[in-house]
Design an enzyme around this catalytic site. Structure first.
Site, mmCIF file in Angstrom:
data_model
loop_
_atom_site.group_PDB
_atom_site.id
_atom_site.type_symbol
_atom_site.label_atom_id
_atom_site.label_comp_id
_atom_site.label_asym_id
_atom_site.label_seq_id
_atom_site.Cartn_x
_atom_site.Cartn_y
_atom_site.Cartn_z
ATOM 1 N N GLU A 1 24.590 50.970 39.463
ATOM 2 C CA GLU A 1 23.965 49.716 39.007
ATOM 3 C C GLU A 1 23.987 48.641 40.098
ATOM 4 O O GLU A 1 23.017 47.914 40.289
ATOM 5 C CB GLU A 1 24.694 49.178 37.753
ATOM 6 C CG GLU A 1 24.618 50.081 36.530
ATOM 7 C CD GLU A 1 25.646 51.204 36.543
ATOM 8 O OE1 GLU A 1 26.507 51.235 37.460
ATOM 9 O OE2 GLU A 1 25.604 52.069 35.648
ATOM 10 N N HIS B 1 39.549 35.411 63.449
ATOM 11 C CA HIS B 1 38.560 35.685 62.396
ATOM 12 C C HIS B 1 37.908 34.432 61.812
ATOM 13 O O HIS B 1 36.693 34.294 61.863
ATOM 14 C CB HIS B 1 39.202 36.504 61.267
ATOM 15 C CG HIS B 1 38.422 36.460 60.000
ATOM 16 N ND1 HIS B 1 37.346 37.288 59.772
ATOM 17 C CD2 HIS B 1 38.518 35.658 58.906
ATOM 18 C CE1 HIS B 1 36.822 36.992 58.593
ATOM 19 N NE2 HIS B 1 37.517 36.015 58.046
ATOM 20 N N GLY C 1 27.093 37.019 52.544
ATOM 21 C CA GLY C 1 28.376 36.328 52.430
ATOM 22 C C GLY C 1 29.304 37.179 51.582
ATOM 23 O O GLY C 1 30.375 37.565 52.050
ATOM 24 N N HIS D 1 30.646 49.895 25.204
ATOM 25 C CA HIS D 1 29.216 49.860 25.504
ATOM 26 C C HIS D 1 28.491 48.703 24.816
ATOM 27 O O HIS D 1 27.319 48.482 25.065
ATOM 28 C CB HIS D 1 28.562 51.183 25.077
ATOM 29 C CG HIS D 1 28.824 52.297 26.039
ATOM 30 N ND1 HIS D 1 30.086 52.600 26.489
ATOM 31 C CD2 HIS D 1 27.994 53.175 26.646
ATOM 32 C CE1 HIS D 1 30.013 53.630 27.329
ATOM 33 N NE2 HIS D 1 28.744 53.990 27.440
HETATM 34 C C1 LIG Z 1 33.082 40.357 48.343
HETATM 35 C C2 LIG Z 1 33.854 39.508 49.299
HETATM 36 N N1 LIG Z 1 35.190 39.479 49.209
HETATM 37 C C3 LIG Z 1 35.901 38.688 50.029
HETATM 38 C C4 LIG Z 1 35.286 37.909 50.956
HETATM 39 C C5 LIG Z 1 36.087 36.959 51.841
HETATM 40 N N2 LIG Z 1 36.100 37.483 53.236
HETATM 41 C C6 LIG Z 1 35.318 36.977 54.185
HETATM 42 S S1 LIG Z 1 35.429 37.841 55.623
HETATM 43 C C7 LIG Z 1 36.553 38.892 54.968
HETATM 44 C C8 LIG Z 1 37.106 40.062 55.711
HETATM 45 C C9 LIG Z 1 37.076 39.953 57.150
HETATM 46 O O1 LIG Z 1 37.228 41.197 57.746
HETATM 47 P P1 LIG Z 1 36.012 41.925 58.453
HETATM 48 O O2 LIG Z 1 34.999 42.267 57.461
HETATM 49 O O3 LIG Z 1 36.572 42.997 59.258
HETATM 50 O O4 LIG Z 1 35.391 40.797 59.373
HETATM 51 P P2 LIG Z 1 35.960 40.294 60.768
HETATM 52 O O5 LIG Z 1 37.392 39.905 60.565
HETATM 53 O O6 LIG Z 1 35.824 41.415 61.696
HETATM 54 O O7 LIG Z 1 35.109 39.119 61.095
HETATM 55 C C10 LIG Z 1 36.839 38.554 53.651
HETATM 56 C C11 LIG Z 1 37.808 39.284 52.813
HETATM 57 C C12 LIG Z 1 33.884 37.984 51.023
HETATM 58 N N3 LIG Z 1 33.192 37.256 51.885
HETATM 59 N N4 LIG Z 1 33.203 38.804 50.203
#
Ligand SMILES: Cc1ncc(C[n+]2csc(CCOP(=O)(O)OP(=O)(O)O)c2C)c(N)n1
Length: 667
Positions: free
Chosen positions: A413, A264, A122, A475
């Site tokens: 890390e 999306h 996720g 640190h």
């Molecule tokens: C670390 C993180 N930041 C933000 C999100 C929220 N988020 C879910 S999907 C997405 C981006 C969608 O773009 P992509 O990865 O290209 O997926 P697609 O649109 O192709 O399904 C974001 C920013 C997340 N899930 N994890």
């Protein structure tokens, strides 16, 4: 996997079943992400019908290929696949309860909710980085138990977001360096994220980036099944990990929304959904899969059955000892000898006490643990000489020495913490990795997933306070201990001396349902424990180290780690002034607070004056000392200087403890 050739028309019907269920699931839930499952359905279909070694009937078969959906928002893809392939426990009703409380189909895949989900994803980038650990574990386990038992690949489906996140760089660099050629990443290269086309925020040449990190990389049409298969077959023969950029259209099939960010993360809507089904040639009502399509899918789901039976026979043919060990390792059963080895170690320390930093004490404990725990994979994000994570006999894990159990993670890390999740999820190993405590913040998102998934990963986090001295406030952790204590299912242990450090390691390794942070000092600490008792006195989080002398305690002093010796000194100073104080060592504040009320009350005691000493922020201590208790610790960032002077500067001294007690005594 060898399966009969699938013609294009049949492939499309199989892939469209995924699209159809994903659209329906999201529509029914009124939330979710149809775009990715629709766009990546062809890639997933190729994987699950032509490539993957799996038997849907037994999703825990140890030698299955791993499939990680790194783009967890596309969870309907994996739920649809689990249903179609016939994974037990995933029924149509489960798809209909997508995103509902306690369903097996939560918003993002959760391995603890759904059989067949390899890891919780996720937070973008985590799945990819976790898969690196899985591929490492596969190589390690194969080196130890042989290819007849362990010979599988790790496949990842990653989105643009997975590749944009910083953690992806740590992960791919590590995988490239380790030449993890059984790791194959399929990138859903659709050029779309939430804000619109990727071009508004990104212009990285991903193929060039992966190649620069030691990967093989190529691009294919992500809707051409034969091209996808051919690319995967090439990847399987590579001596490097492979990225296959699969050019896809997000929301494939949806007439208006395909190719746009509108596909999306929201339901298509009744009209667009119906139009998409018509365009794709899907007939039938919601959640309906044509009988012949379902039958075909179920056939693919069962196609690994024979292979699994053969594997079972090979396992059964092993000597009882070897099979027992293999099964023990996969089940994360703690070796019977561990407790004995650590008790013997404590006895030796009691007989000849040592004044050492707890990071050094940790190394001493590891020397006792390593011989009885062959499954222990240690490592560090650089800093090995500082955090003392490598035992004398350890060998590095490298492409040429896959039996090595020490991982040089480099200064990564976050990548390390995610890889440790993957190593643990894969099975066969327990793992611990080191860095400075302050850099827990760099590893935190993966630590959080370890806690959520209940993975027994251990973090060796040294330089745990202003006591590190000259490196200064960048640190010196002050809020990290409290913030880690606040994380559900994370155990934080801050031992006070070598014996408590041995107890902390025992607690960490005997824990099998969650991660543990060992917060360890850079500076030397005099022993506060002189008993070599077999009882693990740290197990309840705290215990009375020194009782009050000459009557009931007027003051209870609570301290953790390096501040226990300050509390001990303060007790003596108070005695000189005629005040009776007891000292409670608190290696784990949150473990103490989790005890039942009677146990907690007995340990905390009823002395009218309660003072806690910890070279960190007060946050959390009020649960022990009350809001009116005294706290000798930090309320700001630290400062650079020799550590003894830094302690004086911030007033963390026995005298300050005495002053706080007397102030309360005098009212
Ligand atoms: C670390 C993180 N930041 C933000 C999100 C929220 N988020 C879910 S999907 C997405 C981006 C969608 O773009 P992509 O990865 O290209 O997926 P697609 O649109 O192709 O399904 C974001 C920013 C997340 N899930 N994890």
């Amino acid at each position: 996997m060898t399966t009969p050739a699938i013609d294009r028309a049949q492939h499309e019907r199989l892939a469209n079943a995924i699209r159809s269920l994903a659209m329906d699931g999201v529509e029914q839930a009124k939330s979710g992400h149809p775009g990715l499952p629709m766009g990546a359905a062809d890639v997933a279909t190729v994987l699950f019908t032509r490539i993957l070694k799996y038997d849907a009937a037994e999703p825990r078969w140890p030698d299955r290929d791993r499939f990680v959906l790194s783009a967890g928002h596309g969870s309907m893809l994996i739920y649809a696949l689990l249903y179609l392939t016939g994974t037990p426990g995933m029924d149509l009703d489960d798809l209909k309860t997508f995103r509902q409380l306690e369903s097996k189909t939560p918003g993002h895949p959760e391995n603890f909710m759904t059989a067949g989900v390899e890891t919780t994803t996720g937070p973008l980038g985590q799945g990819l980085a976790t898969a690196v650990g899985m591929a490492m574990a596969e190589r390690m386990l194969a080196a130890e138990f042989g290819k007849k038992l362990v010979d599988h690949k790790t496949y990842v489906l990653a989105s643009d977001g997975d590749l944009m996140e910083g953690i992806s760089q740590e992960a791919i660099a590590l995988a490239g360096h380790q030449k993890l050629n059984k790791l194959i990443v399929l990138w859903d290269d659709n050029g779309i994220s939430i804000d619109g086309p990727l071009s508004i925020s990104d212009s990285v040449d991903q193929l060039a980036r992966f190649k620069a990190c030691g990967w093989k990389a190529e691009r294919v049409d992500g809707h051409d099944p034969d091209a996808i298969e051919a690319a995967i077959r090439r990847a399987q023969k590579s001596s490097k990990p492979t990225l296959i950029a699969c050019k896809t259209v997000i929301g494939f099939g949806a007439p208006k929304k395909a190719g746009t960010s509108k596909a999306h993360g929201e339901p298509l809507g009744a009209e667009e959904l119906a139009a998409a089904k018509t365009a794709l040639g899907i007939t039938g009502g919601p959640f309906e899969v044509a009988a012949d399509v379902l039958k075909a899918w179920r056939g693919f789901g069962a196609s690994g059955f024979a292979e699994r039976k053969e594997w079972n026979a090979r396992l059964a043919a092993l000597s009882e000892r070897k099979r027992g060990e293999f099964e023990r390792r996969l089940n994360h059963t703690v070796p019977a000898k561990l407790a004995k080895a650590l008790v013997a170690h404590k006895k030796a320390l009691a007989a000849s006490p040592v004044t050492v930093a707890t990071r050094k004490a940790s190394e001493l404990a590891l020397e006792a643990i390593a011989p009885v725990m062959p499954e222990l994979v240690m490592g560090s994000a650089d800093l090995t000489p500082s955090n003392n994570t490598r035992t004398k006999a350890a060998e590095d894990f490298t492409p040429k020495t896959p039996k090595g159990r020490y991982v040089r993670y480099g200064i990564r890390e976050h990548g390390m913490a995610a890889a440790m999740n993957g190593i643990t999820l894969h099975g066969g190993f327990r793992t611990a990795g080191g860095t400075f405590l302050v850099f827990a913040d760099y590893a935190r998102p993966s630590m959080r997933l370890a806690a959520l998934m209940g993975l027994p990963v251990v973090y060796v986090m040294t330089h745990d306070s202003i006591g590190l001295g000259e490196d200064g406030p960048t640190h010196q952790p002050v809020e990290q201990i409290a913030s880690l204590r606040a994380m559900p299912n994370m155990r934080v242990l801050r031992p006070a001396d070598a014996i408590e450090t041995a107890e902390a390691w025992q607690i960490a390794l005997e824990r099998t349902d969650g991660p543990t942070v060992l917060a360890l000092s850079r500076q030397n600490l005099a022993p506060v424990r002189t008993d070599g008792t077999a009882t693990n006195r740290s197990a309840k989080g705290a215990y009375e180290l020194l009782a009050a002398e000459g009557g009931k305690a007027q003051v209870s002093l609570f301290a953790s780690g390096s501040e226990v010796e300050i509390a001990v000194a303060a007790r003596k100073l108070l005695a000189d002034k005629g005040m009776r104080a007891r000292v409670v060592s608190v290696p784990s504040l949150e473990a103490l607070l989790e005890q039942d009320e009677a146990t907690r009350a007995a340990i905390i005691g009823d002395a009218p004056i309660k003072i806690a000493v910890e070279a960190a922020v007060r946050f959390g201590w009020d649960g022990v000392i009350g809001t009116d208790g005294g706290f000798v610790g930090m309320s700001s960032f630290g400062a650079s200087g020799p550590y003894k002077e830094v302690y004086k500067h911030f007033g963390i001294t026995p005298e300050a403890v005495v002053e706080a007690a007397i102030k309360r005594h005098n009212g």
